[in-house]
Scaffold this active site. Sequence first.
Site, mmCIF file in Angstrom:
data_model
loop_
_atom_site.group_PDB
_atom_site.id
_atom_site.type_symbol
_atom_site.label_atom_id
_atom_site.label_comp_id
_atom_site.label_asym_id
_atom_site.label_seq_id
_atom_site.Cartn_x
_atom_site.Cartn_y
_atom_site.Cartn_z
ATOM 1 N N MET A 30 -9.846 1.636 -5.690
ATOM 2 C CA MET A 30 -10.741 0.485 -5.596
ATOM 3 C C MET A 30 -11.569 0.594 -4.315
ATOM 4 O O MET A 30 -12.146 -0.393 -3.842
ATOM 5 C CB MET A 30 -9.956 -0.822 -5.619
ATOM 6 C CG MET A 30 -9.241 -1.019 -6.955
ATOM 7 S SD MET A 30 -9.105 -2.729 -7.468
ATOM 8 C CE MET A 30 -8.225 -3.421 -6.097
ATOM 9 N N HIS A 34 -8.556 4.945 2.934
ATOM 10 C CA HIS A 34 -7.901 5.294 4.191
ATOM 11 C C HIS A 34 -7.171 6.615 3.961
ATOM 12 O O HIS A 34 -7.248 7.200 2.869
ATOM 13 C CB HIS A 34 -6.947 4.179 4.635
ATOM 14 C CG HIS A 34 -6.022 3.709 3.549
ATOM 15 N ND1 HIS A 34 -4.969 4.470 3.085
ATOM 16 C CD2 HIS A 34 -6.026 2.588 2.800
ATOM 17 C CE1 HIS A 34 -4.352 3.820 2.121
ATOM 18 N NE2 HIS A 34 -4.980 2.676 1.914
ATOM 19 N N GLY A 36 -4.244 7.356 3.304
ATOM 20 C CA GLY A 36 -3.342 7.373 2.144
ATOM 21 C C GLY A 36 -4.084 7.839 0.899
ATOM 22 O O GLY A 36 -3.589 8.687 0.140
ATOM 23 N N HIS A 37 -5.296 7.323 0.686
ATOM 24 C CA HIS A 37 -6.082 7.736 -0.486
ATOM 25 C C HIS A 37 -6.454 9.215 -0.383
ATOM 26 O O HIS A 37 -6.443 9.936 -1.376
ATOM 27 C CB HIS A 37 -7.387 6.933 -0.574
ATOM 28 C CG HIS A 37 -7.201 5.480 -0.851
ATOM 29 N ND1 HIS A 37 -7.404 4.501 0.087
ATOM 30 C CD2 HIS A 37 -6.851 4.835 -1.994
ATOM 31 C CE1 HIS A 37 -7.190 3.318 -0.449
ATOM 32 N NE2 HIS A 37 -6.841 3.479 -1.701
ATOM 33 N N GLY A 148 -0.409 6.603 -5.973
ATOM 34 C CA GLY A 148 0.455 6.535 -4.801
ATOM 35 C C GLY A 148 1.803 5.903 -5.123
ATOM 36 O O GLY A 148 1.882 4.933 -5.884
ATOM 37 N N MET A 185 0.450 2.917 4.782
ATOM 38 C CA MET A 185 -1.002 2.726 4.907
ATOM 39 C C MET A 185 -1.513 1.939 3.715
ATOM 40 O O MET A 185 -1.130 2.198 2.576
ATOM 41 C CB MET A 185 -1.695 4.071 5.000
ATOM 42 C CG MET A 185 -1.441 4.726 6.320
ATOM 43 S SD MET A 185 -2.434 6.199 6.513
ATOM 44 C CE MET A 185 -1.694 6.849 8.000
ATOM 45 N N ARG A 188 -4.882 -3.395 3.037
ATOM 46 C CA ARG A 188 -4.560 -4.749 3.499
ATOM 47 C C ARG A 188 -4.172 -4.794 4.975
ATOM 48 O O ARG A 188 -4.177 -5.872 5.568
ATOM 49 C CB ARG A 188 -3.408 -5.317 2.674
ATOM 50 C CG ARG A 188 -3.831 -5.552 1.245
ATOM 51 C CD ARG A 188 -2.658 -5.749 0.394
ATOM 52 N NE ARG A 188 -3.058 -5.981 -0.987
ATOM 53 C CZ ARG A 188 -2.243 -6.374 -1.930
ATOM 54 N NH1 ARG A 188 -0.989 -6.602 -1.649
ATOM 55 N NH2 ARG A 188 -2.662 -6.538 -3.154
HETATM 56 O O1 PAF Z 1 -4.173 1.151 -7.007
HETATM 57 C C1 PAF Z 1 -5.351 0.805 -7.136
HETATM 58 O O2 PAF Z 1 -6.182 1.012 -6.250
HETATM 59 C C2 PAF Z 1 -5.786 0.086 -8.409
HETATM 60 O O3 PAF Z 1 -4.787 -0.755 -8.876
HETATM 61 C C3 PAF Z 1 -6.260 1.057 -9.511
HETATM 62 C C4 PAF Z 1 -5.138 1.955 -9.985
HETATM 63 C C5 PAF Z 1 -7.408 1.914 -8.988
HETATM 64 C C6 PAF Z 1 -6.763 0.259 -10.719
HETATM 65 O O4 PAF Z 1 -7.830 -0.563 -10.388
#
Ligand code: PAF
Length: 281
Positions: A30, A34, A36-37, A148, A185, A188
């Site tokens: 979304m 950071h 983590g992503h 994650g 991480m 929020r």
């Molecule tokens: O984990 C997230 O960022 C969201 O829940 C996802 C999996 C992208 C779905 O909108």
Amino acid sequence: MQRFNDPAPMRELLREWRRERQRIAFVPTMGNLHEGHISLVEKARGLADRVVASVFVNPTQFGPSEDYAAYPRTLERDAGFLSAAGCDVLFTPTIESMYPYGETAAWVDVPSLSGILCGAFRPGHFRGVATVVTRLFNHVAPDVAVFGEKDYQQLLLIRRMTRDLGFPIEIVGAPTARDADGLAMSSRNQYLSAEQRAIAGTIHRVLRAVADVVVAGGDATPSIETGLATLRTAGFRPDYLEVRSAESLQPPDAGERELVVLTAAWLGRARLIDNLRFTKP
Ligand code: PAF
């Protein structure tokens, strides 16, 4: 990195890659990325020839009291991170392309997992997640998708949905990226004041303490009571702290060894979630 708002040309490019027998990995997000992503993207890189990431703030997973409009949107910064991490495609669909027939036209739900733990406190949230991930899977049709482990309930729910709906997609969990004090991480964390950030690591210590008691052969119930008291004393407002089966997220049977301790707790206006998997000897 190629960027697409419109699914049609992206689908065409991905079809081309598939024809060339290139394996495609997918990392849905979304945004407001950071480290983590980025670790999810790095994991995806090791699993496929091409990596597709999406940034879509999904309205259907926000409750009426949750501020969808205020969710941080940092697309250009996110694109820079993704490109630097070696992502090949960034998919940023519009609401209209994701929900062309309206937001409630059809839903995907996994009832056995969507009403418990976080689902009990966020009604409709997991139905929104399952629905949007289904739509994203239809557009991207990846070989593998990376989620994650921090969002452990979400990971299990996506795994079950993928299995039950017969998507030929491998679901891979990536380990939680943590700060030095153990805080997972999360987007929020930016809502925490300096004072709140200083105590936020308590959440990980509490999970560790509960897991240690159970691994040592102790009873989970008193350690959970102690953990909840520790969180409250530190300034958290816990929604739950529970030990569950790591496979089903149901209360564990006596002989069950693969367990997970999970919590969600408010600190100021941030609702932090975290979990720790462990094996009972
Ligand atoms: O984990 C997230 O960022 C969201 O829940 C996802 C999996 C992208 C779905 O909108």
